[in-house]
Design a protein around this motif. Structure first.
Motif, PDB file in Angstrom:
ATOM      1  N   ILE A   3       0.862  -1.173   0.000  1.00  0.00           N
ATOM      2  CA  ILE A   3       0.000   0.000   0.000  1.00  0.00           C
ATOM      3  C   ILE A   3       0.899   1.224   0.000  1.00  0.00           C
ATOM      4  CG2 ILE A   3      -1.707   1.323   1.303  1.00  0.00           C
ATOM      5  CD1 ILE A   3      -2.822  -1.298   2.346  1.00  0.00           C
ATOM      6  N   ASN A   4       0.880   1.961  -1.098  1.00  0.00           N
ATOM      7  CA  ASN A   4       1.780   3.108  -1.183  1.00  0.00           C
ATOM      8  C   ASN A   4       1.066   4.449  -1.074  1.00  0.00           C
ATOM      9  OD1 ASN A   4       0.728   3.424  -3.891  1.00  0.00           O
ATOM     10  ND2 ASN A   4       2.183   1.828  -4.515  1.00  0.00           N
ATOM     11  N   LYS A   5      -0.270   4.407  -1.080  1.00  0.00           N
ATOM     12  CA  LYS A   5      -1.002   5.664  -0.923  1.00  0.00           C
ATOM     13  C   LYS A   5      -2.425   5.373  -0.472  1.00  0.00           C
ATOM     14  CE  LYS A   5      -2.186   8.081  -4.581  1.00  0.00           C
ATOM     15  NZ  LYS A   5      -2.123   8.976  -5.759  1.00  0.00           N
ATOM     16  N   ILE A   6      -2.928   6.210   0.434  1.00  0.00           N
ATOM     17  CA  ILE A   6      -4.321   6.148   0.872  1.00  0.00           C
ATOM     18  C   ILE A   6      -4.953   7.500   0.588  1.00  0.00           C
ATOM     19  CG2 ILE A   6      -5.897   5.805   2.822  1.00  0.00           C
ATOM     20  CD1 ILE A   6      -3.704   4.072   4.113  1.00  0.00           C
ATOM     21  N   VAL A   7      -6.101   7.475  -0.063  1.00  0.00           N
ATOM     22  CA  VAL A   7      -6.792   8.705  -0.434  1.00  0.00           C
ATOM     23  C   VAL A   7      -8.142   8.760   0.272  1.00  0.00           C
ATOM     24  CG1 VAL A   7      -7.818  10.040  -2.323  1.00  0.00           C
ATOM     25  CG2 VAL A   7      -5.662   8.801  -2.680  1.00  0.00           C
ATOM     26  N   LEU A   8      -8.408   9.885   0.931  1.00  0.00           N
ATOM     27  CA  LEU A   8      -9.715  10.145   1.531  1.00  0.00           C
ATOM     28  C   LEU A   8     -10.390  11.207   0.670  1.00  0.00           C
ATOM     29  CD1 LEU A   8      -8.725  10.340   5.321  1.00  0.00           C
ATOM     30  CD2 LEU A   8      -9.360   8.325   3.956  1.00  0.00           C
ATOM     31  N   ILE A 353     -13.603   7.781 -13.025  1.00  0.00           N
ATOM     32  CA  ILE A 353     -12.707   8.763 -12.418  1.00  0.00           C
ATOM     33  C   ILE A 353     -13.141  10.190 -12.746  1.00  0.00           C
ATOM     34  CG2 ILE A 353     -10.328   9.543 -12.208  1.00  0.00           C
ATOM     35  CD1 ILE A 353     -10.936   6.748 -11.037  1.00  0.00           C
ATOM     36  N   ALA A 354     -13.596  10.419 -13.968  1.00  0.00           N
ATOM     37  CA  ALA A 354     -14.019  11.764 -14.357  1.00  0.00           C
ATOM     38  C   ALA A 354     -15.197  12.225 -13.508  1.00  0.00           C
ATOM     39  CB  ALA A 354     -14.383  11.793 -15.840  1.00  0.00           C
ATOM     40  N   LEU A 355     -16.166  11.337 -13.275  1.00  0.00           N
ATOM     41  CA  LEU A 355     -17.320  11.700 -12.458  1.00  0.00           C
ATOM     42  C   LEU A 355     -16.929  11.825 -10.985  1.00  0.00           C
ATOM     43  CD1 LEU A 355     -20.225   9.599 -14.025  1.00  0.00           C
ATOM     44  CD2 LEU A 355     -19.801  12.057 -14.233  1.00  0.00           C
ATOM     45  N   MET A 356     -16.008  10.994 -10.532  1.00  0.00           N
ATOM     46  CA  MET A 356     -15.546  11.128  -9.153  1.00  0.00           C
ATOM     47  C   MET A 356     -14.900  12.490  -8.940  1.00  0.00           C
ATOM     48  SD  MET A 356     -14.135   7.331  -8.160  1.00  0.00           S
ATOM     49  CE  MET A 356     -13.820   7.777  -6.459  1.00  0.00           C
ATOM     50  N   GLU A 357     -14.086  12.911  -9.889  1.00  0.00           N
ATOM     51  CA  GLU A 357     -13.463  14.231  -9.779  1.00  0.00           C
ATOM     52  C   GLU A 357     -14.519  15.338  -9.818  1.00  0.00           C
ATOM     53  OE1 GLU A 357     -10.443  14.967  -9.099  1.00  0.00           O
ATOM     54  OE2 GLU A 357      -9.482  12.999  -9.303  1.00  0.00           O
ATOM     55  N   LYS A 358     -15.521  15.152 -10.642  1.00  0.00           N
ATOM     56  CA  LYS A 358     -16.592  16.148 -10.788  1.00  0.00           C
ATOM     57  C   LYS A 358     -17.310  16.384  -9.466  1.00  0.00           C
ATOM     58  CE  LYS A 358     -20.957  16.860 -13.317  1.00  0.00           C
ATOM     59  NZ  LYS A 358     -21.848  16.303 -14.374  1.00  0.00           N
ATOM     60  N   TYR A 359     -17.549  15.310  -8.707  1.00  0.00           N
ATOM     61  CA  TYR A 359     -18.342  15.419  -7.490  1.00  0.00           C
ATOM     62  C   TYR A 359     -17.500  15.437  -6.213  1.00  0.00           C
ATOM     63  CZ  TYR A 359     -22.294  14.573 -10.571  1.00  0.00           C
ATOM     64  OH  TYR A 359     -23.230  14.679 -11.569  1.00  0.00           O
ATOM     65  N   THR A 360     -16.179  15.528  -6.343  1.00  0.00           N
ATOM     66  CA  THR A 360     -15.295  15.602  -5.182  1.00  0.00           C
ATOM     67  C   THR A 360     -15.307  17.009  -4.597  1.00  0.00           C
ATOM     68  OG1 THR A 360     -13.843  13.807  -5.923  1.00  0.00           O
ATOM     69  CG2 THR A 360     -12.895  15.434  -4.422  1.00  0.00           C
ATOM     70  N   THR A 361     -15.478  17.086  -3.281  1.00  0.00           N
ATOM     71  CA  THR A 361     -15.486  18.389  -2.598  1.00  0.00           C
ATOM     72  C   THR A 361     -14.236  18.615  -1.749  1.00  0.00           C
ATOM     73  OG1 THR A 361     -16.717  17.458  -0.722  1.00  0.00           O
ATOM     74  CG2 THR A 361     -18.011  18.410  -2.526  1.00  0.00           C
ATOM     75  N   GLY A 362     -13.461  17.576  -1.555  1.00  0.00           N
ATOM     76  CA  GLY A 362     -12.230  17.683  -0.781  1.00  0.00           C
ATOM     77  C   GLY A 362     -11.454  16.387  -0.873  1.00  0.00           C
ATOM     78  N   ILE A 363     -10.138  16.462  -0.800  1.00  0.00           N
ATOM     79  CA  ILE A 363      -9.334  15.250  -0.951  1.00  0.00           C
ATOM     80  C   ILE A 363      -8.060  15.361  -0.115  1.00  0.00           C
ATOM     81  CG2 ILE A 363      -8.095  16.085  -2.988  1.00  0.00           C
ATOM     82  CD1 ILE A 363      -8.430  13.207  -4.130  1.00  0.00           C
ATOM     83  N   LYS A 364      -7.679  14.239   0.508  1.00  0.00           N
ATOM     84  CA  LYS A 364      -6.428  14.144   1.257  1.00  0.00           C
ATOM     85  C   LYS A 364      -5.718  12.875   0.840  1.00  0.00           C
ATOM     86  CE  LYS A 364      -7.716  16.696   5.445  1.00  0.00           C
ATOM     87  NZ  LYS A 364      -7.854  16.633   6.922  1.00  0.00           N
ATOM     88  N   GLU A 365      -4.393  12.965   0.726  1.00  0.00           N
ATOM     89  CA  GLU A 365      -3.581  11.815   0.366  1.00  0.00           C
ATOM     90  C   GLU A 365      -2.589  11.522   1.485  1.00  0.00           C
ATOM     91  OE1 GLU A 365      -1.724  12.216  -3.405  1.00  0.00           O
ATOM     92  OE2 GLU A 365      -3.618  12.395  -4.514  1.00  0.00           O
ATOM     93  N   ILE A 366      -2.497  10.250   1.837  1.00  0.00           N
ATOM     94  CA  ILE A 366      -1.552   9.804   2.849  1.00  0.00           C
ATOM     95  C   ILE A 366      -0.576   8.846   2.159  1.00  0.00           C
ATOM     96  CG2 ILE A 366      -1.284   8.538   5.022  1.00  0.00           C
ATOM     97  CD1 ILE A 366      -4.256   9.401   5.575  1.00  0.00           C
ATOM     98  N   VAL A 367       0.658   9.215   2.088  1.00  0.00           N
ATOM     99  CA  VAL A 367       1.665   8.426   1.386  1.00  0.00           C
ATOM    100  C   VAL A 367       2.237   7.385   2.344  1.00  0.00           C
ATOM    101  CG1 VAL A 367       3.861   8.464   0.142  1.00  0.00           C
ATOM    102  CG2 VAL A 367       2.206  10.323  -0.154  1.00  0.00           C
TER     103      VAL A 367
END
Length: 373
Positions: A3-8, A353-367
């Motif tokens: 697991i190299n990245k976790i995205v919330l 992915i395009a629709l996920m980006e469209k409806y995303t309101t915030g994002i965090k990445e944990i490396v």
């Protein structure tokens, strides 16, 4: 696997039409998608907590905090061979079941993809297709309700669930039963009643309901046992069941004859399997409830429903029931009340992915560079 990245990923989807229950009207849904990235695949889990603590105590905000500060570090600090181990690993942390289920669900999806098997196969499912029903919110009038019911009956849904609340209950149920004398029909109260309403529920015995879901308090199993002893209709518990231990106590007390299993409410797929197995041993049927999930959460519901004791139609309606566009491809479709289980690895549906980006309101990445056996 590594697991190299976790995205919330915080998201918002607008419902095609307002959905009314005894605790309010919902016009859109704030939720979170958890992504676990390995070198080869991405595992997806959906958190069913909403913006306000109306169904349960969790919210999107509390889930984000618990995931970041407690659950993700715990996952990354331990060696894990199988997704079932997360159930024990997270057990010291009380409640926060929706947060646990979201991370665990993403791990299950990633695990299945790494093994090149479907999620339902990884869970031990035995079905190639499942029967589903539909949940209808409280309507403005009996006429509008009858029109709504007729549409879903014509589409072939195997069971109609009607939301009720004090003042919008018996007359509506009687009206639907008169027009549709043979359909599988149930009432969902979402904890809106008390034991003072026993006579009302006795009258419902005449309607041949499949079940009455969670009529009394959200945290109760004592009064439900009293009510069940007074009526013939089967009581189904929903909000009261958060674990295998809750299910054991409710069944021993005679609080219900049916249990609604929601993955997020009980803390994940592993706990849901445990409850399923126990209920099967006691002759208590289960079914999969819905939380207005996007296609990712819907896919997890489809997978768990492949287990053999899910003998009653669940709430996993087609994507088009709720959303103008879902965030998976293909969307979930229902043919005459049947969903065919996908056989591709993991949840079986590709996130758009395009629709996920469209409806995303915030994002965090944990490396991370955590490697699991």
């Amino acid at each position: 696997m590594e697991i190299n990245k976790i995205v919330l990923r915080k998201m918002n989807l607008e419902l095609k039409a307002p959905f009314q229950t005894s605790f309010g009207v919902q016009k859109d849904r704030d939720f979170m998608i958890v992504e676990l990235h390995s070198n080869n695949h991405i595992g997806y889990g959906e958190c069913v907590a909403t913006a306000k603590p109306l169904y349960g105590e969790e919210t999107v905000g509390t889930v984000e905090l618990i995931l970041e500060e407690i659950l993700i570090p715990t996952l990354l600090d331990n060696e894990i061979q199988h997704p079932d181990e997360l159930n024990e690993l997270f057990k010291p942390f009380r409640r926060n079941n929706m947060a646990k289920a979201a991370l665990e669900g993403a791990y299950w999806d990633l695990f299945a993809k790494e093994k090149n098997i479907s999620l339902h196969e990884a869970l031990g499912g035995t079905k190639s297709e499942i029967e589903v029903g539909v949940s209808i919110g409280i309507q403005e009038s009996l006429e509008s309700l009858l029109k709504e019911v007729e549409g879903y009956v014509n589409e072939g849904y195997k069971r109609i669930k009607l939301k009720i609340e004090p003042g919008n209950d018996l007359t509506l149920l009687e009206g639907v039963r008169r027009k549709f004398p043979d359909i599988e029909m149930m009432a969902d109260a979402n904890s809106a009643y008390t034991l003072d309403d026993i006579e009302l529920f006795k009258k419902m015995d005449n309607l041949n309901l499949t079940m009455i879901e969670q009529p009394l308090a959200h945290d109760d199993i004592i009064d439900h046992a009293k009510l069940q002893s007074e009526i013939n209709s089967a009581i189904c518990l929903d909000e009261s069941i958060h674990s295998l231990e809750d299910a054991k106590k409710a069944i021993e007390l005679g609080s219900c004859k049916i249990i609604n299993l929601k993955i997020g409410r009980v803390g994940g797929l592993t706990e849901a399997k445990k409850i399923h197995d126990f209920c099967e041993s006691k002759g208590i049927p289960v079914w999969c409830g819905g939380m207005l999930e996007s296609g990712i959460g819907r896919a997890h519901n489809i997978a768990i429903t492949s287990l053999p004791n899910f003998t009653l139609p669940g709430d996993t309606a087609a994507s088009s029931r709720y959303w103008n566009e879902d965030i998976i491809s293909p969307e979930v479709t229902v043919e005459k009340g049947i969903i065919t289980l996908p056989n591709s690895p993991g949840i079986g549906f590709e996130p758009n992915i395009a629709l996920m980006e469209k409806y995303t309101t915030g994002i965090k990445e944990i490396v991370s560079k955590k490697v699991f056996s």
